[in-house]
Write a protein that holds these residues in place. Structure first.
Motif, PDB file in Angstrom:
ATOM      1  N   TYR A  96     -14.846  31.796  40.285  1.00  0.00           N
ATOM      2  CA  TYR A  96     -14.239  32.794  41.186  1.00  0.00           C
ATOM      3  C   TYR A  96     -12.993  32.134  41.768  1.00  0.00           C
ATOM      4  N   ASN A  97     -11.881  32.315  41.087  1.00  0.00           N
ATOM      5  CA  ASN A  97     -10.685  31.524  41.426  1.00  0.00           C
ATOM      6  C   ASN A  97      -9.436  32.373  41.595  1.00  0.00           C
ATOM      7  N   ASN A  98      -8.500  31.823  42.342  1.00  0.00           N
ATOM      8  CA  ASN A  98      -7.130  32.325  42.361  1.00  0.00           C
ATOM      9  C   ASN A  98      -6.247  31.261  41.729  1.00  0.00           C
ATOM     10  N   PHE A  99      -5.675  31.576  40.600  1.00  0.00           N
ATOM     11  CA  PHE A  99      -4.739  30.669  39.920  1.00  0.00           C
ATOM     12  C   PHE A  99      -3.922  31.606  39.037  1.00  0.00           C
ATOM     13  N   TYR A 100      -2.894  32.211  39.678  1.00  0.00           N
ATOM     14  CA  TYR A 100      -2.177  33.316  39.047  1.00  0.00           C
ATOM     15  C   TYR A 100      -1.459  32.908  37.761  1.00  0.00           C
ATOM     16  N   GLU A 101      -1.254  31.620  37.563  1.00  0.00           N
ATOM     17  CA  GLU A 101      -0.643  31.164  36.313  1.00  0.00           C
ATOM     18  C   GLU A 101      -1.539  31.501  35.117  1.00  0.00           C
ATOM     19  N   PHE A 102      -2.803  31.831  35.404  1.00  0.00           N
ATOM     20  CA  PHE A 102      -3.746  32.178  34.324  1.00  0.00           C
ATOM     21  C   PHE A 102      -4.256  33.605  34.438  1.00  0.00           C
ATOM     22  N   LEU A 140      -4.545  17.472  39.724  1.00  0.00           N
ATOM     23  CA  LEU A 140      -4.536  17.197  41.171  1.00  0.00           C
ATOM     24  C   LEU A 140      -3.964  18.382  41.923  1.00  0.00           C
ATOM     25  N   ARG A 141      -4.513  18.626  43.095  1.00  0.00           N
ATOM     26  CA  ARG A 141      -4.091  19.754  43.916  1.00  0.00           C
ATOM     27  C   ARG A 141      -4.198  19.370  45.379  1.00  0.00           C
ATOM     28  N   LEU A 142      -3.509  20.162  46.153  1.00  0.00           N
ATOM     29  CA  LEU A 142      -3.535  19.975  47.590  1.00  0.00           C
ATOM     30  C   LEU A 142      -4.744  20.714  48.175  1.00  0.00           C
ATOM     31  N   GLN A 172      -9.364  25.240  36.030  1.00  0.00           N
ATOM     32  CA  GLN A 172      -9.178  26.447  36.835  1.00  0.00           C
ATOM     33  C   GLN A 172      -9.066  26.151  38.337  1.00  0.00           C
ATOM     34  N   ASN A 173      -9.490  24.960  38.755  1.00  0.00           N
ATOM     35  CA  ASN A 173      -9.386  24.595  40.168  1.00  0.00           C
ATOM     36  C   ASN A 173      -8.137  23.761  40.466  1.00  0.00           C
ATOM     37  N   GLY A 174      -7.279  23.592  39.445  1.00  0.00           N
ATOM     38  CA  GLY A 174      -5.996  22.937  39.723  1.00  0.00           C
ATOM     39  C   GLY A 174      -5.853  21.542  39.172  1.00  0.00           C
ATOM     40  N   PRO A 201       8.243  28.378  39.648  1.00  0.00           N
ATOM     41  CA  PRO A 201       6.903  27.823  39.820  1.00  0.00           C
ATOM     42  C   PRO A 201       6.321  28.159  41.190  1.00  0.00           C
ATOM     43  N   TYR A 202       5.011  28.072  41.278  1.00  0.00           N
ATOM     44  CA  TYR A 202       4.306  28.262  42.550  1.00  0.00           C
ATOM     45  C   TYR A 202       4.726  27.124  43.483  1.00  0.00           C
ATOM     46  N   VAL A 203       5.261  27.490  44.626  1.00  0.00           N
ATOM     47  CA  VAL A 203       5.775  26.495  45.577  1.00  0.00           C
ATOM     48  C   VAL A 203       5.072  26.675  46.917  1.00  0.00           C
ATOM     49  N   TYR A 246      -4.980  29.011  55.242  1.00  0.00           N
ATOM     50  CA  TYR A 246      -5.456  29.896  54.181  1.00  0.00           C
ATOM     51  C   TYR A 246      -5.260  29.212  52.824  1.00  0.00           C
ATOM     52  N   GLY A 247      -6.175  29.527  51.911  1.00  0.00           N
ATOM     53  CA  GLY A 247      -6.254  28.816  50.638  1.00  0.00           C
ATOM     54  C   GLY A 247      -4.964  28.770  49.846  1.00  0.00           C
ATOM     55  N   PHE A 248      -4.085  29.755  50.012  1.00  0.00           N
ATOM     56  CA  PHE A 248      -2.876  29.754  49.163  1.00  0.00           C
ATOM     57  C   PHE A 248      -1.939  28.598  49.482  1.00  0.00           C
ATOM     58  N   LYS A 249      -2.138  27.936  50.666  1.00  0.00           N
ATOM     59  CA  LYS A 249      -1.310  26.763  50.969  1.00  0.00           C
ATOM     60  C   LYS A 249      -1.716  25.569  50.098  1.00  0.00           C
ATOM     61  N   SER A 250      -2.917  25.626  49.535  1.00  0.00           N
ATOM     62  CA  SER A 250      -3.458  24.492  48.770  1.00  0.00           C
ATOM     63  C   SER A 250      -3.038  24.593  47.303  1.00  0.00           C
ATOM     64  N   ALA A 251      -1.809  24.175  47.034  1.00  0.00           N
ATOM     65  CA  ALA A 251      -1.203  24.355  45.713  1.00  0.00           C
ATOM     66  C   ALA A 251      -1.919  23.542  44.633  1.00  0.00           C
ATOM     67  N   LYS A 252      -2.079  24.173  43.489  1.00  0.00           N
ATOM     68  CA  LYS A 252      -2.792  23.556  42.353  1.00  0.00           C
ATOM     69  C   LYS A 252      -1.824  22.961  41.334  1.00  0.00           C
ATOM     70  N   SER A 253      -2.310  21.965  40.618  1.00  0.00           N
ATOM     71  CA  SER A 253      -1.589  21.377  39.469  1.00  0.00           C
ATOM     72  C   SER A 253      -0.147  21.000  39.855  1.00  0.00           C
ATOM     73  N   ARG A 284     -10.992  28.897  53.161  1.00  0.00           N
ATOM     74  CA  ARG A 284     -10.924  30.297  53.599  1.00  0.00           C
ATOM     75  C   ARG A 284      -9.696  30.928  52.945  1.00  0.00           C
ATOM     76  N   CYS A 285      -9.950  31.881  52.062  1.00  0.00           N
ATOM     77  CA  CYS A 285      -8.832  32.571  51.413  1.00  0.00           C
ATOM     78  C   CYS A 285      -8.297  33.648  52.353  1.00  0.00           C
ATOM     79  N   VAL A 286      -7.009  33.879  52.291  1.00  0.00           N
ATOM     80  CA  VAL A 286      -6.371  34.908  53.120  1.00  0.00           C
ATOM     81  C   VAL A 286      -6.967  36.291  52.830  1.00  0.00           C
ATOM     82  N   SER A 308      -1.415  41.366  43.220  1.00  0.00           N
ATOM     83  CA  SER A 308      -2.625  42.159  43.108  1.00  0.00           C
ATOM     84  C   SER A 308      -3.348  42.201  44.449  1.00  0.00           C
ATOM     85  N   ARG A 309      -2.741  41.596  45.472  1.00  0.00           N
ATOM     86  CA  ARG A 309      -3.347  41.653  46.792  1.00  0.00           C
ATOM     87  C   ARG A 309      -3.084  42.992  47.469  1.00  0.00           C
ATOM     88  N   SER A 310      -2.551  43.953  46.756  1.00  0.00           N
ATOM     89  CA  SER A 310      -2.307  45.261  47.322  1.00  0.00           C
ATOM     90  C   SER A 310      -2.768  46.301  46.294  1.00  0.00           C
TER      91      SER A 310
HETATM   92  N1  MTE Z   1      -1.965  27.204  43.236  1.00  0.00           N
HETATM   93  C1  MTE Z   1      -1.282  27.686  42.174  1.00  0.00           C
HETATM   94  N2  MTE Z   1      -0.490  26.842  41.477  1.00  0.00           N
HETATM   95  N3  MTE Z   1      -1.382  28.984  41.785  1.00  0.00           N
HETATM   96  C2  MTE Z   1      -2.163  29.885  42.484  1.00  0.00           C
HETATM   97  O1  MTE Z   1      -2.214  31.069  42.116  1.00  0.00           O
HETATM   98  N4  MTE Z   1      -3.681  30.224  44.374  1.00  0.00           N
HETATM   99  C3  MTE Z   1      -3.959  29.799  45.758  1.00  0.00           C
HETATM  100  C4  MTE Z   1      -4.343  28.316  45.822  1.00  0.00           C
HETATM  101  N5  MTE Z   1      -3.482  27.513  44.984  1.00  0.00           N
HETATM  102  C5  MTE Z   1      -2.889  29.399  43.612  1.00  0.00           C
HETATM  103  C6  MTE Z   1      -2.782  28.020  43.944  1.00  0.00           C
HETATM  104  C7  MTE Z   1      -4.966  30.606  46.408  1.00  0.00           C
HETATM  105  S1  MTE Z   1      -4.507  32.181  46.840  1.00  0.00           S
HETATM  106  C8  MTE Z   1      -6.207  30.111  46.718  1.00  0.00           C
HETATM  107  S2  MTE Z   1      -7.294  31.027  47.678  1.00  0.00           S
HETATM  108  C9  MTE Z   1      -6.665  28.808  46.225  1.00  0.00           C
HETATM  109  O2  MTE Z   1      -5.700  28.163  45.392  1.00  0.00           O
HETATM  110  C10 MTE Z   1      -7.927  29.009  45.429  1.00  0.00           C
HETATM  111  O3  MTE Z   1      -8.454  27.777  45.009  1.00  0.00           O
HETATM  112  P1  MTE Z   1      -9.758  27.786  44.106  1.00  0.00           P
HETATM  113  O4  MTE Z   1      -9.550  28.737  42.973  1.00  0.00           O
HETATM  114  O5  MTE Z   1      -9.954  26.377  43.657  1.00  0.00           O
HETATM  115  O6  MTE Z   1     -10.882  28.261  45.025  1.00  0.00           O
END
Ligand code: MTE
Length: 347
Positions: A105-111, A251-253, A246-248, A217-219, A259-266, A163-165, A7-9
């Motif tokens: 206001y989150n990005n967590f595409y699994e939801f 535990l999350r990175l 919703q924030n992961g 899975p999100y890697v 950019y925020g997408f490197k910070s993987a959730k759950s 900082r999100c991409v 959806s980034r496009s």
């Molecule tokens: N981790 C997983 N598993 N799935 C995701 O969609 N989105 C990433 C990142 N980690 C994402 C993810 C993106 S694009 C961002 S900007 C941040 O999580 C957002 O973290 P926040 O919702 O806690 O602000």
């Protein structure tokens, strides 16, 4: 294949739709931090108090800020016990984003791909029981349960910019400990050049996993020196409480200079590997989302500028955007990791 499925496009993703309106200024927190700065400037024990402190001299500590008191809890979720304030270098001296905004206001595409979808849908995620395995190029493969993970390191509050991409940003008081604390336990061997993070992909808990928006899975991945850098955080909470789903959760990175997408959730698995891992976003579009993804105002996304950002909770689309900082403001701490590298090529 490599067509754009996200959806980034195709529009500029930071079009300003769904702006959260709430804005809370934890003024007393900001004020106490300023008072405490004077002590940090004297080169107090805090500067010598931890891994991050060792990277900084007192003048840097003053410039980057330091915390004396913890951010006030919202009282919504369970408190994380024994949290101490972070050492200098882990603090952004800026207004902290409201809990409401950080958690709605989150990005967590699994939801789902809407910014509001994770807060609406992530109640189905079960953060307990939970295990994380550490495997691959290690002397001691491990599987740890969430209670052991919570006790593994001293919990610190670290106020980082995110900082999100897509061109928006927040300032978030995370709670956790350096990822290195965890990785060291598994005793990486000399072939461990990279670290791969694999997150939960359970369609029963995560409705978005049934969609093809990303290859689940999100890697994600980091170079080993990036993963072992003291700023790289394994986060278990925010605002002094356990992570909202919703924030992961649980535990999350958090890699604050990327950019925020490197910070993987759950996260469920951490693999130490010899070859550079291919992240989900790189797989989706290699030309737009590279392995490094360091925040860099001089390297634009192919479809939009990265020179500035919109701080969530600080006005609407007509509010002037903030200048984006090199390495998201953490250049003093991490710049040397990329010495001699062409950052346009290794984006
Ligand atoms: N981790 C997983 N598993 N799935 C995701 O969609 N989105 C990433 C990142 N980690 C994402 C993810 C993106 S694009 C961002 S900007 C941040 O999580 C957002 O973290 P926040 O919702 O806690 O602000």
């Amino acid at each position: 294949m490599a067509f754009i499925r996200s959806s980034r496009s195709p529009w500029h993703p930071d079009s300003g739709l769904q702006l959260p309106s709430s804005e809370i200024t934890p003024q007393e927190v900001y004020a106490s931090r300023r008072t405490w700065l004077a002590q940090a400037a004297l080169g107090s024990a805090v500067v010598a108090g931890g891994g991050l402190g060792a990277l900084l001299n007192p003048a840097q500590a003053l410039a980057q800020g330091a915390s004396g008191s913890l951010v006030k809890r919202p009282g919504k979720l369970a408190a994380l016990p024994g949290v101490r304030s972070a050492v200098p270098g882990a603090i952004a001296m800026e207004k902290i984003t409201a809990y409401e905004d950080i958690t709605t206001y989150n990005n967590f595409y699994e939801f789902g791909t809407d910014k509001s979808a994770p807060a609406e849908n992530a109640h189905t995620l079960r953060p307990r029981p939970w295990t994380v395995s550490i495997e691959g190029e290690v002397g001691k493969p491990l599987t740890l349960g969430i209670d052991d993970l919570l006790k593994l390191g001293a919990m610190e509050e670290r106020i980082y910019r995110l900082r999100c991409v897509e061109g928006w940003s927040m300032v978030i008081p995370w709670v956790g400990y350096s990822l290195s604390t965890l990785i060291k336990r598994a005793e990486p061997n000399s072939r461990a050049k990279y670290v791969e993070f694999i997150t939960l992909a359970d369609p029963k808990q995560m409705p978005g996993v049934r969609s093809g928006v990303l290859d689940w899975p999100y890697v994600e991945g980091l170079r080993i020196d990036e993963a072992m850098h003291p700023l790289t955080l394994m986060a278990f909470g925010l605002y002094g409480e356990v992570l909202p789903n919703q924030n992961g959760a649980p535990l999350r990175l958090v890699v604050p200079w990327k950019y925020g997408f490197k910070s993987a959730k759950s996260i469920v698995k951490i693999r130490l590997v010899e070859k550079e891992p291919v992240s989900s976003w790189t797989k989706a579009n290699r030309g737009e989302y590279g392995f490094y993804s360091n925040v860099n105002p001089k390297v634009d996304h192919p479809r939009w500028s990265q020179a500035s950002e919109r701080r969530i909770g600080e006005g609407g689309i007509f509010t002037p955007r903030k200048a984006t900082l090199m390495f998201n403001g953490y250049e003093a701490q991490v710049g040397q990791l990329y010495a001699g590298m062409d950052l346009k090529k290794f984006y």
